[in-house]
Motif scaffolding. Structure first.
Motif, mmCIF file in Angstrom:
data_model
loop_
_atom_site.group_PDB
_atom_site.id
_atom_site.type_symbol
_atom_site.label_atom_id
_atom_site.label_comp_id
_atom_site.label_asym_id
_atom_site.label_seq_id
_atom_site.Cartn_x
_atom_site.Cartn_y
_atom_site.Cartn_z
ATOM 1 N N UNK A 13 21.947 64.449 46.270
ATOM 2 C CA UNK A 13 21.772 65.016 47.590
ATOM 3 C C UNK A 13 22.508 64.399 48.446
ATOM 4 N N UNK A 14 23.062 65.264 49.437
ATOM 5 C CA UNK A 14 24.016 64.300 50.382
ATOM 6 C C UNK A 14 25.580 64.401 50.382
ATOM 7 N N UNK A 15 26.224 63.297 50.555
ATOM 8 C CA UNK A 15 27.490 63.285 50.484
ATOM 9 C C UNK A 15 28.034 62.822 49.209
ATOM 10 N N UNK A 16 29.185 63.711 48.754
ATOM 11 C CA UNK A 16 29.728 63.346 47.211
ATOM 12 C C UNK A 16 30.177 61.972 47.175
ATOM 13 N N UNK A 17 31.063 61.681 48.340
ATOM 14 C CA UNK A 17 31.660 60.398 48.125
ATOM 15 C C UNK A 17 30.529 59.463 47.996
ATOM 16 N N UNK A 18 29.736 59.273 48.920
ATOM 17 C CA UNK A 18 28.688 58.069 48.721
ATOM 18 C C UNK A 18 28.145 58.307 47.523
ATOM 19 N N UNK A 19 27.844 59.683 46.957
ATOM 20 C CA UNK A 19 27.084 59.751 45.728
ATOM 21 C C UNK A 19 27.966 59.218 44.452
ATOM 22 N N UNK A 22 25.591 59.788 37.679
ATOM 23 C CA UNK A 22 26.999 60.481 37.275
ATOM 24 C C UNK A 22 26.435 62.002 36.799
ATOM 25 N N UNK A 23 25.247 62.000 36.097
ATOM 26 C CA UNK A 23 24.829 63.429 35.393
ATOM 27 C C UNK A 23 24.466 64.233 36.880
ATOM 28 N N UNK A 24 23.610 63.782 37.591
ATOM 29 C CA UNK A 24 23.411 64.184 38.769
ATOM 30 C C UNK A 24 24.549 64.728 39.733
ATOM 31 N N UNK A 25 25.694 63.852 39.757
ATOM 32 C CA UNK A 25 26.835 63.922 40.485
ATOM 33 C C UNK A 25 27.468 65.270 39.814
ATOM 34 N N UNK A 26 27.521 65.353 38.350
ATOM 35 C CA UNK A 26 28.248 66.470 37.943
ATOM 36 C C UNK A 26 27.412 67.848 37.973
ATOM 37 N N UNK A 63 36.016 65.040 42.536
ATOM 38 C CA UNK A 63 35.516 64.029 41.648
ATOM 39 C C UNK A 63 34.857 64.265 40.376
ATOM 40 N N UNK A 64 34.726 65.653 40.290
ATOM 41 C CA UNK A 64 33.864 65.736 38.896
ATOM 42 C C UNK A 64 34.426 65.375 37.955
ATOM 43 N N UNK A 65 35.800 65.700 37.434
ATOM 44 C CA UNK A 65 36.379 65.199 36.235
ATOM 45 C C UNK A 65 36.250 63.586 35.851
ATOM 46 N N UNK A 66 36.503 62.793 37.332
ATOM 47 C CA UNK A 66 36.574 61.426 36.923
ATOM 48 C C UNK A 66 34.811 61.051 36.656
ATOM 49 N N UNK A 67 33.939 61.868 37.225
ATOM 50 C CA UNK A 67 32.418 61.583 36.960
ATOM 51 C C UNK A 67 32.348 61.950 35.703
ATOM 52 N N UNK A 91 28.010 55.215 44.666
ATOM 53 C CA UNK A 91 26.832 54.760 44.329
ATOM 54 C C UNK A 91 26.876 54.388 42.752
ATOM 55 N N UNK A 92 27.053 55.703 42.069
ATOM 56 C CA UNK A 92 27.015 55.836 40.621
ATOM 57 C C UNK A 92 27.768 54.666 40.002
ATOM 58 N N UNK A 93 29.053 54.434 40.917
ATOM 59 C CA UNK A 93 30.033 53.581 40.443
ATOM 60 C C UNK A 93 29.574 52.105 40.513
ATOM 61 N N UNK A 94 28.810 51.796 41.467
ATOM 62 C CA UNK A 94 28.166 50.517 41.541
ATOM 63 C C UNK A 94 27.127 50.090 40.541
ATOM 64 N N UNK A 95 26.288 51.173 40.288
ATOM 65 C CA UNK A 95 25.271 51.015 39.245
ATOM 66 C C UNK A 95 25.810 50.468 37.978
ATOM 67 N N UNK A 96 27.356 51.367 37.616
ATOM 68 C CA UNK A 96 27.881 51.010 36.386
ATOM 69 C C UNK A 96 28.660 49.560 36.463
#
Length: 282
Positions: A154-160, A180-184, A192-196, A163-168
């Motif tokens: 939920x919220x801003x796609x750039x921040x989401x 990343x599943x939630x982002x897609x 950013x969906x293809x890269x996600x 955050x997913x990249x930081x976890x990885x």
């Protein structure tokens, strides 16, 4: 063959046949002292006797057969030889023409075979491209739909995404997979969906979910995006195909890599080479 016909008048030949032989049959003196003729006259008489004998033979042939006597010209052999030479020349010319015709026919058939082979090759390339594009078009986000809503969905796609990249990067692949599943799920058509999907596929590959990973990679490279991560996504898709025991699909995917991304990094091309070896690509 040209022949000249000579029909001798019966009366004239009869006169020659009765008058000349009497002189021809007159015996000559037995010794040189009694011979009134010199050597030259003797040869002349011999020639005359020969002519008389030939004339008598002609007369007898005419009398016995009743048909005109055909006399062959003296140059018959020469003309026959000339005709034989001309026939030989014609045969040589015909052989040369046949050889030229066979060469032209062979070259034409070779050109036809080359043309057919080229058409087959072009068709094969078109089929491989169509297969890869069809596989990408048929990819479904089924794996993503099975994932629960992740933190940051939920919220801003750039921040989401960040955050997913930081976890990885932190090594939390389970958390990154969920993020990343939630982002897609939340932004399926976002920029950013293809890269996600690409990074999501990475997390799925880590835990051995090769079918879901292949689906994620297909979604990532749909349209063959010109990005830094796209060449690696192609290789990862091929690796997933190998793991799923689909080497032909892997080989078709790898065949597109140099065409779509000719400037792929060296580490990507080396991994592609290793994967091609695993798939036993031709």
């Amino acid at each position: 063959m040209t022949r000249s016909r000579l029909v001798l008048p019966a009366l004239a030949i009869a006169v020659l046949a009765t008058a000349v032989p009497s002189a021809a049959q007159t015996p000559l003196p037995a010794t040189p002292a009694e011979d009134p003729l010199d050597a030259r006259d003797a040869r002349r008489v011999e020639r005359m006797e020969k002519v008389v004998r030939e004339l008598r033979a002609i007369v007898f042939q005419l009398r016995d057969t009743g048909k005109p006597v055909v006399v062959q010209p003296a140059d018959t052999d020469a003309r026959m030889q000339e005709l034989s030479d001309r026939i030989g020349d014609l045969e040589q010319t015909l052989r040369r023409l046949n050889g030229s015709l066979e060469t032209a026919t062979f070259e034409l058939e070779q050109a036809k075979r080359d043309n057919a082979a080229l058409k087959t090759q072009i068709q094969g390339l078109a089929d491989r491209l169509a297969a890869v594009e069809q596989a990408a078009a048929q990819a479904t986000p089924a794996a993503g739909e099975e994932q629960a809503a992740a933190p940051g969905s939920e919220g801003n796609p750039t921040e989401a995404f960040a955050k997913a990249r930081q976890l990885m990067l932190a090594g939390d692949y389970d958390g990154a997979e969920a993020a990343f599943a939630g982002f897609v799920q939340t932004w399926p058509d976002g920029p950013k969906s293809p890269e996600a999907r690409y990074w999501w596929g990475k997390t799925l590959s880590v835990r051995g979910a090769h079918a879901e990973a292949a689906s994620a990679y297909l979604g990532a490279i749909r349209g063959w995006p010109q990005t830094s991560w796209a060449p690696d996504a192609v290789v990862e898709l091929a690796r997933s195909m190998v793991a799923l025991k689909k080497p032909q699909d892997a080989c078709r995917t790898l065949a597109e890599l140099p065409k779509r991304y000719p400037k792929a990094p060296a580490n990507v091309t080396s991994r592609a080479t290793a994967t091609r070896t695993q798939a036993k690509c031709a």
